[in-house]
Design a protein around this motif. Structure first.
Motif, PDB file in Angstrom:
ATOM      1  N   ALA A   1       6.503 -79.139 -91.822  1.00  0.00           N
ATOM      2  CA  ALA A   1       5.285 -79.021 -91.031  1.00  0.00           C
ATOM      3  C   ALA A   1       4.942 -80.361 -90.388  1.00  0.00           C
ATOM      4  N   VAL A   2       5.028 -81.417 -91.177  1.00  0.00           N
ATOM      5  CA  VAL A   2       4.730 -82.755 -90.662  1.00  0.00           C
ATOM      6  C   VAL A   2       5.684 -83.087 -89.525  1.00  0.00           C
ATOM      7  N   ALA A   3       6.938 -82.790 -89.754  1.00  0.00           N
ATOM      8  CA  ALA A   3       7.943 -83.083 -88.736  1.00  0.00           C
ATOM      9  C   ALA A   3       7.633 -82.355 -87.443  1.00  0.00           C
ATOM     10  N   ALA A   4       7.251 -81.094 -87.558  1.00  0.00           N
ATOM     11  CA  ALA A   4       6.969 -80.298 -86.364  1.00  0.00           C
ATOM     12  C   ALA A   4       5.735 -80.831 -85.637  1.00  0.00           C
ATOM     13  N   ILE A   5       4.711 -81.137 -86.415  1.00  0.00           N
ATOM     14  CA  ILE A   5       3.479 -81.670 -85.798  1.00  0.00           C
ATOM     15  C   ILE A   5       3.778 -82.991 -85.095  1.00  0.00           C
ATOM     16  N   ASP A   6       4.479 -83.880 -85.790  1.00  0.00           N
ATOM     17  CA  ASP A   6       4.797 -85.184 -85.213  1.00  0.00           C
ATOM     18  C   ASP A   6       5.581 -85.045 -83.911  1.00  0.00           C
ATOM     19  N   GLU A   7       6.524 -84.108 -83.942  1.00  0.00           N
ATOM     20  CA  GLU A   7       7.340 -83.919 -82.743  1.00  0.00           C
ATOM     21  C   GLU A   7       6.475 -83.472 -81.558  1.00  0.00           C
ATOM     22  N   CYS A   8       5.564 -82.554 -81.836  1.00  0.00           N
ATOM     23  CA  CYS A   8       4.649 -82.061 -80.801  1.00  0.00           C
ATOM     24  C   CYS A   8       3.824 -83.209 -80.212  1.00  0.00           C
ATOM     25  N   LEU A   9       3.256 -83.994 -81.110  1.00  0.00           N
ATOM     26  CA  LEU A   9       2.408 -85.102 -80.682  1.00  0.00           C
ATOM     27  C   LEU A   9       3.214 -86.093 -79.852  1.00  0.00           C
ATOM     28  N   ALA A  10       4.392 -86.412 -80.357  1.00  0.00           N
ATOM     29  CA  ALA A  10       5.229 -87.391 -79.675  1.00  0.00           C
ATOM     30  C   ALA A  10       5.582 -86.913 -78.270  1.00  0.00           C
ATOM     31  N   LYS A  11       5.934 -85.636 -78.149  1.00  0.00           N
ATOM     32  CA  LYS A  11       6.295 -85.089 -76.834  1.00  0.00           C
ATOM     33  C   LYS A  11       5.133 -85.211 -75.851  1.00  0.00           C
ATOM     34  N   ALA A  12       3.911 -85.040 -76.361  1.00  0.00           N
ATOM     35  CA  ALA A  12       2.752 -85.080 -75.481  1.00  0.00           C
ATOM     36  C   ALA A  12       2.176 -86.488 -75.378  1.00  0.00           C
ATOM     37  N   GLY A  13       2.765 -87.419 -76.111  1.00  0.00           N
ATOM     38  CA  GLY A  13       2.297 -88.797 -76.090  1.00  0.00           C
ATOM     39  C   GLY A  13       0.925 -88.958 -76.725  1.00  0.00           C
TER      40      GLY A  13
ATOM     41  N   LYS B   1      -1.536 -88.958 -80.567  1.00  0.00           N
ATOM     42  CA  LYS B   1      -1.431 -89.282 -81.991  1.00  0.00           C
ATOM     43  C   LYS B   1      -2.320 -88.342 -82.800  1.00  0.00           C
ATOM     44  N   ALA B   2      -2.099 -88.335 -84.070  1.00  0.00           N
ATOM     45  CA  ALA B   2      -2.742 -87.349 -84.955  1.00  0.00           C
ATOM     46  C   ALA B   2      -4.254 -87.311 -84.786  1.00  0.00           C
ATOM     47  N   GLY B   3      -4.858 -88.475 -84.619  1.00  0.00           N
ATOM     48  CA  GLY B   3      -6.313 -88.550 -84.533  1.00  0.00           C
ATOM     49  C   GLY B   3      -6.889 -87.831 -83.320  1.00  0.00           C
ATOM     50  N   ASP B   4      -6.059 -87.589 -82.285  1.00  0.00           N
ATOM     51  CA  ASP B   4      -6.555 -86.951 -81.070  1.00  0.00           C
ATOM     52  C   ASP B   4      -6.859 -85.473 -81.270  1.00  0.00           C
ATOM     53  N   VAL B   5      -6.262 -84.905 -82.291  1.00  0.00           N
ATOM     54  CA  VAL B   5      -6.377 -83.457 -82.483  1.00  0.00           C
ATOM     55  C   VAL B   5      -7.407 -83.158 -83.557  1.00  0.00           C
ATOM     56  N   LEU B   6      -8.345 -82.273 -83.213  1.00  0.00           N
ATOM     57  CA  LEU B   6      -9.441 -81.995 -84.148  1.00  0.00           C
ATOM     58  C   LEU B   6      -9.127 -80.840 -85.100  1.00  0.00           C
ATOM     59  N   ALA B   7      -8.389 -79.886 -84.594  1.00  0.00           N
ATOM     60  CA  ALA B   7      -8.228 -78.668 -85.395  1.00  0.00           C
ATOM     61  C   ALA B   7      -6.765 -78.261 -85.493  1.00  0.00           C
ATOM     62  N   ILE B   8      -6.346 -77.997 -86.685  1.00  0.00           N
ATOM     63  CA  ILE B   8      -4.986 -77.498 -86.916  1.00  0.00           C
ATOM     64  C   ILE B   8      -5.091 -76.245 -87.780  1.00  0.00           C
ATOM     65  N   VAL B   9      -4.603 -75.124 -87.272  1.00  0.00           N
ATOM     66  CA  VAL B   9      -4.592 -73.913 -88.092  1.00  0.00           C
ATOM     67  C   VAL B   9      -3.142 -73.573 -88.418  1.00  0.00           C
ATOM     68  N   ALA B  10      -2.925 -73.293 -89.697  1.00  0.00           N
ATOM     69  CA  ALA B  10      -1.578 -72.944 -90.146  1.00  0.00           C
ATOM     70  C   ALA B  10      -1.490 -71.454 -90.389  1.00  0.00           C
ATOM     71  N   THR B  11      -0.359 -70.885 -90.051  1.00  0.00           N
ATOM     72  CA  THR B  11      -0.100 -69.480 -90.343  1.00  0.00           C
ATOM     73  C   THR B  11       1.319 -69.362 -90.890  1.00  0.00           C
ATOM     74  N   GLY B  12       1.753 -68.147 -91.164  1.00  0.00           N
ATOM     75  CA  GLY B  12       3.096 -67.962 -91.694  1.00  0.00           C
ATOM     76  C   GLY B  12       3.104 -67.993 -93.206  1.00  0.00           C
ATOM     77  N   ILE B  13       4.236 -67.615 -93.774  1.00  0.00           N
ATOM     78  CA  ILE B  13       4.332 -67.444 -95.225  1.00  0.00           C
ATOM     79  C   ILE B  13       4.031 -68.742 -95.978  1.00  0.00           C
TER      80      ILE B  13
END
Lengths: 256, 267, 427, 370
Positions: free
Chosen positions: A37-49, A51-63
């Motif tokens: 999960a961390v890897a996926a989030i980091d990759e997303c952030l990096a692609k968009a340039g 950082k973690a602090g810019d995002v206020l809400a993260i919802v997780a789904t899936g098993i």
């Protein structure tokens, strides 16, 4: 407002970063990866340039949603899939989520709210894992299976639905020198038949939309179209539907 | 008199040559895409080993999943009958046989001559077949042969695996791993679940000593020990459990030939 | 309410009873079973009864009866069914048969029973089976008969294909069959007195009256009684004691207890967001699932199993002056009787009267009766009351394939969809 | 074309026969189960038509039934949903197993044909109370059919109808005699086709063909190959001879069959004297041909009669998955048959057989065992 949706599936973990209803970036990693999960989030952030602090809400789904430590909230796949599907294709009323280990059929309204759903979680028949096993048995890579099956000239019946038995049925067809494309066509038809039964159960209302990894398989989609006598649309990034839905729900929750 | 048995299973092809009731040689090859070819390869391996040619063999019986496609066989007999016959060769006192292959599992009861008197097989779903162990070995990234010994070495306590479907059992195993269960304990749970299912099959046919385990699973001490414990009998296992079916077929070939020549059937 | 407070509240219940009457009912059940054991000790013949036949007859004739379905349910509640189901498959029975019956077959088929079963079970001297209400009921008692070699009697209860207006000929036939049962019991040393049967029917009639008033209370918001209490209290009592004064007393105390809750507006949850109706057998070995929806502010206010073998009907239909006909009519009107009109009507009525927001249907693998009707209920719920229904695969008896996390995830999904459809936004 | 060929051909397309009756202006009622008194329909001028499944996989009925219900019943409901049973004016069922009861509920709710009738026959056979109840139920059924047909069903018409149907029954029994010799003159597969054809054909036509068939069999020059053990097939409904053919292919000689599409249909005849309705009631309450009925002892006795008459050496139960009555009976009767020296095997099958390979191995191993 920026939000992230993360879909921790049994095989792959998908993340999308969204600004309102616009997708900024996507990432897909194998769930077996350490801290997927961390890897996926980091990759997303990096692609968009960002950082973690810019995002206020993260919802997780899936098993694996409860194991995503960064999540500010959780939601089940059912509502995320529907939301994501309607986001991609606004006319979606029946959503088929063709996942790795389970298939879900969801009926929803124009805002993506779920009105009914049917699950298959007792048997792996008709799931991505089933296709994966078939891909290995036939030595045809997963992405090529659908295309190849369309070249079939002859109907072959694959009747076993148990992954393990179907494997042997396929092997015996190979032994009988049946063409791979015909076997593949049979496999796709049998999976589609099963999904078609579930589709009937939720009502088969237009527009039918398929999401999830298996939705990329044109062979399965073709057979469902044929059996149901109705168009089945597939969004551009079918495997991300759940993650998109989660990101939208994250944004909603943050607003309210 | 030279006869042969060919056993084309889902995972391996086996051929065995018998001369006057004595094992001369055998061949074992992985099942390829063509059953007939697999049978030929296995047969060639056995012939080569014995320094013979196909023409030297007077009668050949085929068995196993691909028994009907073996081009050079004179007759086909099911693996159930052949396993009973073959087990009887190694262990004349055998009455109960558990044969566990890649996709199916059979419990067989036989009489003193190796004739089947009752049998049961697992059903539509592969739960309880050996293949599930391979899937798990793959998943846990440990060699198949290590499963048995490691499952006997429980660390914190056996975990329970409730799904019968191999695929879902796989996700259960993953969940256990995520929760930090030691691999050995998971293996113990898997072996125990398999042993329970297999035991059910054995009970269906009734258990009487002597008890023989054949097929690939005989090599998994984790399952064998647990089955033995449930059955309450020590299992006899021959030195190469995978050739029992081919051996049985070769013996049937010999008996058929003797009957045709109106000679008394003696080993 | 914060999540923490909710959790605390959940812990208070989590599958356990909240009513004193439930405790009393459990005690009464235990006393009943102890009574059977005592009767056996005194040399009275004991009947193993299958098929939920009218208990009024047992009580009126003083027959010590092992209610086999009740036995199976108690075994399930102690998470012991799996091993007996396993034994049954070892005996050759297909694993996809009803787990309730497989567990009973397994109990018949092994001498290595656990202490709980050993304690409950006494060796029956007579077997009574019936064709009511499914093929498993109609066949499985024959295995006990074979194993024990005891005299056996079969009572035929036809299906009710006519809904509420059961034809007189069918009632007469069932009454005739019940007479046959009485004759069988008499020939085995039990005495029959019609006055006593009338009394028992009168007890049932009074029980039904109380039950009707209890049901009225249960419709209150917030719900004074949840599915766990209903199952353990009402179900427990009806399944062995219907037709006795004890049953009437228990129902009276239950009525008192919950009507006092209603009058001071006390409910299981102070703030009810959703009211649920459960169709099918809940996991008896994991009753906490029934309280799990509280996490979403939801209460299971009504479950079909409340009247397992009890039968819900208007007390007016029971006439103590015509006891056999009354019992026949009762058996034919039982919700378990495989005719669907009654069940559908009942489902729609329940949804309306209890102000249900969502229906959960459980598909038990081994059952051919209820699961094969879930679609009819689903359609009726939607057409009749515009209420959605979700169906999950779950065997309420056999715990071996129960996957708690998965089931709860499914419940979460359904709760989320109910909440979103109500609030109109995300969550 | 020989009578055998004609009969076997007619069973390939049963719908055609119903369609012809329909085109001739007759009312056609589908029915399920050998307890349905065809005579009453026939006497009312209605064509009784046994509904069978097809090998086609179930799709639409998945929406209504969970997969853990008898696939045969799901298959029939599927055909109805697809409109493939539209030539029927309705359906008549008998109170037998759970799946049939569910078919009744669903047909009533979702198919909506003029007739959907359940004969509530008792499940305890050989009792006075049951006989009386059945008499009343059949009386009610007769009235319902009179209303539907728009004409009375007289006792005389019923008697004629009973005679006609009895003739079919006794002719079929004579045909079955040809399976008794060491080398049967009729294979199991052929026998099943013949009985199923007689179920769907108008009875006068069936009777004529059966008479001709008997003559043909007497001088049959090329009898089916038979050298393996003499087998009786029993269990749940089989409406397609593929399973029987498979048994014969791997070397079994199928000499008897206790199935809804074979012996159960014709073994018992109806009394021709007295009150015809009473005779029909007695007929249905005194033929122990179904695992749903009690007492089991009567059924065992009937099966042992078949074993003796046809000198059966082994019994194969083909039980459909989720077919509870036979899944229970099979386990109990296997023991009984084996105590009587008849090896018995229980096999679970699907209505659309898959994994025939596995099933074949089991049947072949069973034959090797005998």
């Amino acid at each position: 407002m920026l939000s992230i949706g993360i879909d921790a599936g049994s095989l792959t973990t998908k993340a999308v970063l969204m600004e309102e209803s616009k997708v900024l970036s996507r990432a897909l990693v194998h769930s077996s990866t350490r801290n997927a999960a961390v890897a996926a989030i980091d990759e997303c952030l990096a692609k968009a340039g960002l950082k973690a602090g810019d995002v206020l809400a993260i919802v997780a789904t899936g098993i694996g949603r409860n194991e995503v430590a960064q999540a500010t909230g959780h939601a089940t796949e059912i509502i995320c899939d529907a939301r994501g599907a309607v986001q991609a294709l606004p006319d979606a009323r029946t959503v088929m989520d063709l996942g790795a280990e389970s298939s879900r059929l969801i009926r929803c309204d124009s805002s993506g709210r779920v009105t009914d759903f049917v699950l298959n979680d007792k048997c792996a028949a008709g799931t991505g894992v089933f296709m994966d096993a078939m891909s290995k048995a036939l030595r045809v890579p997963m992405p090529d299976m659908g295309e190849l099956s369309l070249k079939s000239t002859q109907d072959v019946n694959i009747t076993s639905m148990c992954v393990v038995f179907a494997e042997s049925e396929v092997v015996s067809q190979i032994h009988r020198k049946v063409a791979k494309e015909d076997i593949l066509s049979g496999i796709h038809k049998s999976i589609a038949t099963r999904l078609y039964g579930m589709l009937n159960r939720v009502g088969n209302e237009k527009q039918v939309v398929a999401v999830g990894g298996l939705a990329r398989n044109i062979g399965v989609i073709k057979w469902i179209r044929e059996l149901a006598g109705t168009e089945v649309l597939v969004p551009e990034y079918p495997e991300y539907a759940g993650a998109v839905g989660a990101a939208l729900i994250a944004a909603d929750r943050n607003k309210s | 008199m030279k006869t042969a048995g060919v056993d084309v299973g889902s995972l391996a092809g086996k051929a065995l040559i018998l001369e006057d009731g004595r094992i001369l040689s055998w061949g074992l090859v992985p099942t390829g895409p063509d059953s007939a070819e697999t049978a030929t390869e296995a047969m060639d391996a056995a012939l080569k080993q014995a320094g013979l040619t196909l023409g030297d063999i007077e009668f050949i019986v085929s068995t196993g999943y691909g028994r009907v496609v073996v081009p050079f066989a004179h007759k086909n007999i099911t693996e159930i009958s052949c396993h009973a016959k073959g087990s009887n060769y190694f262990f004349p006192g055998v009455r109960t046989i558990l044969d566990m292959g890649g996709q199916d599992c059979k419990a067989i009861r036989c009489d003193g001559t190796g004739k089947v008197v009752n049998f049961a097989m697992n059903d539509k779903c592969a739960a309880g077949a050996g293949r599930s162990m391979e899937v798990m070995a793959d998943l846990l990234q440990i060699p198949l042969v290590d499963i048995g010994p490691r499952s006997l070495n429980v660390e914190k306590g056996e975990v329970s695996v409730s799904s019968t479907c191999t695929v879902f059992a796989k996700s259960e195993v993953l969940a256990h791993l995520r929760q930090g269960a030691p691999t050995n304990d998971i293996l113990a749970g898997l072996c125990a679940a398999l042993a329970t299912r297999v035991y059910g099959l054995l009970k269906r046919v009734g258990i009487e000593p002597e008890f023989v385990i054949s097929g690939g699973i005989a090599k998994n001490v984790g399952v064998v020990a647990r089955v033995e414990q449930k059955v309450g009998l020590k299992a006899s296992i021959c030195f190469e459990p995978q050739i029992v079916g081919a051996l049985g077929a070769a013996i049937f070939a010999r008996e058929t030939l003797l009957k045709q020549q109106k000679k008394p059937v003696t080993a | 309410m914060t999540a923490k407070e909710l959790d605390a509240k959940l812990n208070l219940q989590a599958g356990r009873p909240t009513l004193k009457s439930t405790i009393d009912a459990s005690r009464a059940r235990k006393e009943y079973w102890a009574g059977v054991k005592e009767a056996k000790r005194q040399g009275k013949p004991v009947v193993a009864a299958f098929g939920l036949l009218p208990r009024e007859i047992w009580h009126a004739m003083g027959v010590p009866v092992l209610g086999m379905e009740s036995l199976a349910l108690q075994v399930a509640a102690r998470q012991l069914s799996g091993r007996y189901c396993q034994v049954a498959t070892e005996m050759g029975f297909a694993s996809e048969l009803c787990a309730l019956h497989l567990s009973l077959l397994g109990i018949a088929g092994t001498s290595q029973r656990d202490a709980f079963v050993e304690d409950l079970l006494v060796e029956p001297d007579l077997i009574v089976g019936s064709t009511f209400a499914c093929m498993s009921e109609s066949k499985s008692f024959l295995v006990w008969k074979e194993r024990l070699g005891r005299p056996c009697h079969v009572v035929d209860i036809p299906i009710n294909a006519s809904g509420p207006g059961v034809p007189g000929r069918t009632v007469a036939y069932v009454a005739e069959e019940l007479k046959g049962l009485i004759a069988f019991l008499r020939s085995n040393g039990f005495e029959y007195d019609e006055a006593k049967l009338s009394q028992a029917v009168d007890c049932s009639r009074r029980t039904m009256e109380l039950w009707t008033r209890i049901e009225e209370c249960r419709k209150a918001v917030p719900a004074p009684m949840g599915a766990v209490d209903a199952l353990l209290c009402i179900g427990n009592t009806l399944v062995s004691l219907l037709g006795t004064e004890t049953c009437v007393t228990l129902f009276q105390s239950l009525l008192d207890e919950i009507s006092s809750r209603v009058s001071c507006r006390r409910g299981l949850l102070d703030e009810e967001r959703l009211r649920l109706y459960l169709v099918g057998i809940p996991p008896l070995y994991h009753l906490d699932l029934l309280d799990y929806p509280a996490k979403h502010g939801a209460v299971v206010v009504k479950s079909d199993l409340d009247f397992f073998g009890g039968c819900m009907m208007s007390p007016d239909l029971l006439d103590p002056g015509r006891p056999l006909e009354s019992l026949a009519l009762k058996q034919l009107s039982d919700i378990v009787n495989p005719c669907f009109d009654n069940k559908i009507e009942n489902a729609v009525r329940t949804i309306r009267e209890y102000r249900i927001d969502g229906v959960i249907g459980l598909n038990k693998r081994g059952c051919r009766n209820l699961p094969a009707s879930l679609r009819l209920i689903k359609d009726a719920a939607w057409k009749g009351a515009h209420i959605p229904m979700a169906v999950f695969d779950l065997d309420g008896i056999d715990p071996r394939e129960y996957n708690d996390a998965l089931v709860k995830a499914n419940v979460d999904s359904f709760m989320e969809t109910l909440v979103t459809s109500r609030t109109g936004t995300g969550i | 074309m020989s009578a055998l060929e004609t009969l076997r051909k007619s069973v390939k397309d049963p719908q055609k026969i119903a369609g012809e009756a329909k085109a001739a202006g007759k009312k056609v009622l589908g029915y399920r189960c050998v307890f349905m008194p065809e005579e009453i329909l026939h006497a009312a001028g209605i064509v009784p038509f046994p509904v069978f499944g097809t090998p086609e996989a179930v799709s639409l009925s998945d929406a209504y039934f969970q997969p853990n219900l008898c696939e045969f019943i799901r298959n029939i409901f599927d055909l109805a949903l697809k409109g493939k049973l539209d030539y029927l004016d309705g359906l008549v069922l008998c109170n037998t197993c759970d799946a049939v009861r569910k078919l009744y509920d669903h047909w009533k709710a979702y198919i909506g044909s003029p007739v959907c009738y359940m004969i509530n026959n008792p499940q305890r056979q050989f009792t006075e109370a049951g006989l009386k109840y059945q008499y009343q139920e059949l009386g009610e059924f007769r009235r319902a059919m009179e209303t539907f047909a728009g004409k009375p069903v007289t006792d005389d018409a019923l008697r004629d109808s009973i005679r006609l149907h009895n003739q079919t029954r006794s002719l079929l029994k004579q045909v079955y005699d040809f399976r008794k010799p060491d080398s049967p003159l009729l294979s199991g597969e052929e026998a099943m086709d013949v009985v199923m054809a007689c179920m769907v054909l108008p009875k006068d036509r069936a009777n004529a063909l059966l008479k001709q068939l008997i003559l043909e069999l007497k001088q049959r020059a090329n009898p089916p190959p038979s050298h393996g053990p003499r087998i009786m097939v029993t269990g749940s409904i089989i409406d397609n001879p593929a399973l029987i053919r498979m048994v014969e292919e791997v070397g079994g000689t199928v000499v008897a069959d206790d199935l809804c599409t074979t012996t159960r249909y014709f073994w018992y005849s109806v009394d021709e004297g007295g009150d015809p309705l009473a005779a029909l009631a007695r007929h249905t309450t005194e033929k122990p041909v179904c695992a749903c009925m009690h007492p089991a002892e009567a059924r065992l006795e009937y099966m042992m009669d078949l074993v003796k008459e046809y000198r059966v050496e082994g019994i194969i139960y083909f039980n459909l998955m989720y077919c509870d009555p036979f899944l229970y009976e099979g386990v109990m009767f296997k023991k009984k048959f084996e105590e009587r020296g008849i090896p018995t095997i229980l096999l679970e099958t699907e209505h659309t057989p898959s994994g025939m390979g596995q099933l074949k191995t089991r049947v072949q191993a069973f034959l090797e065992m005998l």
